[in-house]
Scaffold this active site. Structure first.
Site, PDB file in Angstrom:
ATOM      1  N   HIS A  24       0.809  -1.225   0.000  1.00  0.00           N
ATOM      2  CA  HIS A  24       0.000   0.000   0.000  1.00  0.00           C
ATOM      3  C   HIS A  24       0.850   1.287   0.000  1.00  0.00           C
ATOM      4  CE1 HIS A  24       0.275   0.036   4.396  1.00  0.00           C
ATOM      5  NE2 HIS A  24      -0.632  -0.886   4.588  1.00  0.00           N
ATOM      6  N   HIS A  79      -7.007  -8.594  13.402  1.00  0.00           N
ATOM      7  CA  HIS A  79      -6.890  -7.351  12.639  1.00  0.00           C
ATOM      8  C   HIS A  79      -7.556  -7.549  11.282  1.00  0.00           C
ATOM      9  CE1 HIS A  79      -5.326  -3.900  10.686  1.00  0.00           C
ATOM     10  NE2 HIS A  79      -4.158  -4.368  10.303  1.00  0.00           N
ATOM     11  N   GLU A  81      -7.311  -5.920   8.422  1.00  0.00           N
ATOM     12  CA  GLU A  81      -6.714  -5.500   7.150  1.00  0.00           C
ATOM     13  C   GLU A  81      -6.540  -6.714   6.239  1.00  0.00           C
ATOM     14  OE1 GLU A  81      -3.291  -2.891   7.352  1.00  0.00           O
ATOM     15  OE2 GLU A  81      -3.608  -2.296   5.262  1.00  0.00           O
ATOM     16  N   ASP A  83      -4.404  -8.014   4.306  1.00  0.00           N
ATOM     17  CA  ASP A  83      -3.250  -8.920   4.252  1.00  0.00           C
ATOM     18  C   ASP A  83      -3.393 -10.047   5.279  1.00  0.00           C
ATOM     19  OD1 ASP A  83      -2.925  -6.665   5.954  1.00  0.00           O
ATOM     20  OD2 ASP A  83      -0.807  -7.098   6.213  1.00  0.00           O
ATOM     21  N   HIS A 144      -2.818  -0.792  14.230  1.00  0.00           N
ATOM     22  CA  HIS A 144      -2.922   0.530  13.656  1.00  0.00           C
ATOM     23  C   HIS A 144      -4.258   0.747  12.963  1.00  0.00           C
ATOM     24  CE1 HIS A 144      -2.007  -0.518   9.251  1.00  0.00           C
ATOM     25  NE2 HIS A 144      -2.153  -1.655   9.881  1.00  0.00           N
ATOM     26  N   ASP A 163      -0.150  -6.677  13.847  1.00  0.00           N
ATOM     27  CA  ASP A 163       0.913  -5.917  13.169  1.00  0.00           C
ATOM     28  C   ASP A 163       2.005  -5.410  14.129  1.00  0.00           C
ATOM     29  OD1 ASP A 163      -0.002  -6.180  10.587  1.00  0.00           O
ATOM     30  OD2 ASP A 163      -1.037  -4.261  10.537  1.00  0.00           O
ATOM     31  N   TYR A 191       9.531  -0.425   9.191  1.00  0.00           N
ATOM     32  CA  TYR A 191       8.140  -0.852   9.410  1.00  0.00           C
ATOM     33  C   TYR A 191       7.451   0.102  10.393  1.00  0.00           C
ATOM     34  CZ  TYR A 191       4.457  -4.212  10.793  1.00  0.00           C
ATOM     35  OH  TYR A 191       3.262  -4.835  11.081  1.00  0.00           O
ATOM     36  N   HIS A 226       3.696 -10.167  10.870  1.00  0.00           N
ATOM     37  CA  HIS A 226       4.717 -10.043   9.813  1.00  0.00           C
ATOM     38  C   HIS A 226       6.083 -10.272  10.452  1.00  0.00           C
ATOM     39  CE1 HIS A 226       1.880  -8.208   6.997  1.00  0.00           C
ATOM     40  NE2 HIS A 226       1.518  -7.352   7.942  1.00  0.00           N
TER      41      HIS A 226
HETATM   42 FE1  FEO Z   1      -2.372  -3.693   9.049  1.00  0.00          FE
HETATM   43 FE2  FEO Z   1      -0.448  -6.328   8.300  1.00  0.00          FE
HETATM   44  O1  FEO Z   1      -1.961  -5.286   8.197  1.00  0.00           O
END
Ligand code: FEO
Length: 397
Positions: A24, A79, A81, A83, A144, A163, A191, A226
Site C-alpha cells: 500500500h 486485525h 486488514e 493482508d 494501527h 501488526d 516498518y 509479519h
Molecule cells: Fe495492518 Fe499487516 O496489516
C-alpha cells in the site's frame, strides 16, 4: 509446506511472500510474510489470523501437516486488514463456513463490510475465549486500525500481536535468534516508521498498560503477523518500541528534493556539504532514485527535514508533492523544517513547501531559500546561511 513448531501446542502456519515490493505505497524490498498461528490441544483447535488472498493454499498446506483443516473449531481475527483477513473466506470454505470467526466488536463491523456476502459467522470477542486454555484479548485500537487487538495465552506467555512488533521480511528463518539485530533493526524501524508512527501516542499507552498490568513480565514469546517470532528476547523489541514512541530527534538532517534542470539538486549538494562541515550527520536523498517510504524512514530519527523543489507551472514538483503528502500522514513529531528550491518565472514551489512544513507543526526557523535560474558558485551565501541556522537549531537539541 511445513508448519513451524513454536511451543508444544502453538505452530506457525503462515505464508511467505518473497515477491511483494509495494505494500500500500510502502516499499518492501525484502518481501513480507503473512503470519498465521494454530493452537492445537486435545480440547480445541484454533486458528489465529489468516493470510492475504492468494496465499490460502500455503496456509492450508501447513495446517494439514498438523491436523485435517476441517477439524479447526474456531478462528480469531486480530486485525481486519486484507493482508490478514483477505484469506478468511477461502480458508473458512475449507474448514467449514459455519465455524465462528472471533474479532473485536469493531473487527466484526469491518470484516462484515470488507467481506460482505462471504457468509462468515462473525462473533465479537468477550474478555477471553476457551481455546483449550484461556486466550485473553487486549484491545489495541488504532494500532494501527480501529479494530486491532492482541490475543494472549497467559498459560504459555504467548502474545499474538498482529501488526505490532513486526517487520516486512521474507526469509526462511522464523525466529529472532536466527537473525541478528544488525539485520532486523533497520527493517523494524522501516516498518515502525511507515506503519506505526501516526499512532505513537496510542502505542505508548498500550506499552504503559502492559507494564502496569504485569503483562510485560509474563510475555515469553511474541508472535506478530509479519516477520519472525520473538522467542529468545521478546523484551528487546518492546524496549526498542518504548524508545521509538518518544520520537526523540538526534543530531541528524535529512535533505530530500527533486530537480528539473539540476539547479535544486545543486542547492541540495551545497547544503549537504555545509551541514556535514558543521558536524551534522546529513543524508542526501533524491526523489528520482529513492522511494518515499525509504526517505521517510531516514526522517524518523532526524532533527531536521529540509525539502527542495523546483517550481513547475506555479506548483511543487509532483514527486515532492507526493513525498509531502506521504509524510503528512505519518504525523512526525519534534521536527525542524526548511525549504529551498530553484525557479525560472514565478517561484511558488519553495514557498508552498514552507507553508506545508508549518501546517505539519514543524519548527521552521527561517524563510525558504529560492534561486532564480541557476545558482552560481559565487552566490551561495543564502543557502549556506540557511544551513547555519539549521545547524545551530539542531545543536541546541
Ligand atoms: Fe495492518 Fe499487516 O496489516
Amino acid at each position: 509446506m511445513q508448519p513451524i513448531k513454536i511451543t508444544d501446542t502453538v505452530y506457525w502456519v503462515g505464508a511467505v511472500d518473497y515477491d511483494i515490493r509495494d505494500f500500500h505505497g510502502y516499499l518492501t524490498p525484502r518481501g513480507s510474510t503473512y503470519n498465521a498461528y494454530l493452537i492445537v490441544n486435545d480440547k480445541k483447535i484454533t486458528l489465529i489470523d489468516t493470510v492475504k488472498h492468494g496465499f490460502e493454499d500455503e496456509l492450508l498446506s501447513r495446517v494439514s501437516k498438523i491436523v485435517d483443516p476441517k477439524k479447526i473449531d474456531q478462528v480469531v481475527s486480530n486485525h481486519a486488514e486484507m493482508d490478514h483477513s483477505g484469506g478468511l473466506p477461502e480458508v473458512l470454505r475449507h474448514i467449514g463456513i459455519e465455524k465462528p470467526v472471533y474479532a473485536s466488536s469493531m473487527g466484526v463491523k469491518n470484516l462484515g463490510g470488507q467481506l460482505k456476502g462471504s457468509g462468515l459467522n462473525l462473533k465479537p470477542v468477550e474478555a477471553k475465549l476457551d481455546v483449550g486454555e484461556d486466550l485473553i484479548f487486549l484491545e489495541t485500537r488504532m494500532i494501527h486500525w480501529p479494530d486491532s487487538m492482541f490475543s494472549f495465552l497467559p498459560g504459555q506467555g504467548v502474545l499474538f500481536s498482529q501488526d505490532g512488533f513486526g517487520m516486512h521480511l521474507a526469509c526462511p528463518e522464523r525466529f529472532d535468534d536466527q537473525i541478528p539485530e544488525e539485520t532486523w533493526g533497520p527493517l523494524a524501524l522501516n516498518y515502525f516508521t511507515n506503519i506505526l508512527t501516526p499512532y505513537t501516542v496510542q502505542i505508548s499507552k498500550i506499552l504503559e498498560k502492559v507494564v502496569a498490568d504485569g503483562l510485560a513480565a509474563q510475555i515469553k514469546i511474541i508472535c506478530p503477523d509479519h516477520g519472525f517470532v520473538w522467542r529468545q528476547n521478546p523484551g528487546r523489541i518492546i524496549e526498542v518500541y518504548s524508545q521509538w514512541v518518544q520520537q526523540k530527534p538526534r543530531h541528524k538532517a535529512v535533505i530530500v528534493f527533486d530537480t528539473m534542470w539540476h539547479s535544486t539538486e545543486f542547492m541540495a549538494r551545497v547544503l549537504t556539504d555545509y551541514l556535514a562541515s558543521q558536524g551534522i550527520e546529513t543524508h542526501y536523498n533524491s526523489l528520482k532514485n529513492k522511494h518515499r517510504s525509504e526517505v521517510a524512514t531516514e526522517c524518523f530519527e532526524a532533527a531536521a527535514i529540509i525539502i527542495g523543489t523546483p517550481t513547475i507551472n506555479n506548483q511543487l514538483f509532483p514527486s515532492v508533492s507526493d513525498f509531502i503528502t506521504y509524510i503528512k500522514s505519518l504525523k512526525f513529531k519534534n521536527k525542524i523544517g526548511a525549504a529551498f528550491g530553484s525557479y525560472g518565472w514565478s517561484g511558488e514551489g519553495a514557498k508552498l513547501v514552507q507553508a506545508e512544513l508549518k501546517a505539519m507543526g514543524y519548527t521552521v526557523p527561517c524563510d525558504e531559500v529560492r534561486y532564480q535560474w541557476v545558482p552560481q558558485e559565487t552566490d551561495l551565501d543564502p543557502i549556506r546561511a540557511l544551513g547555519k541556522v539549521l545547524a545551530d537549531e539542531i545543536k541546541k537539541l
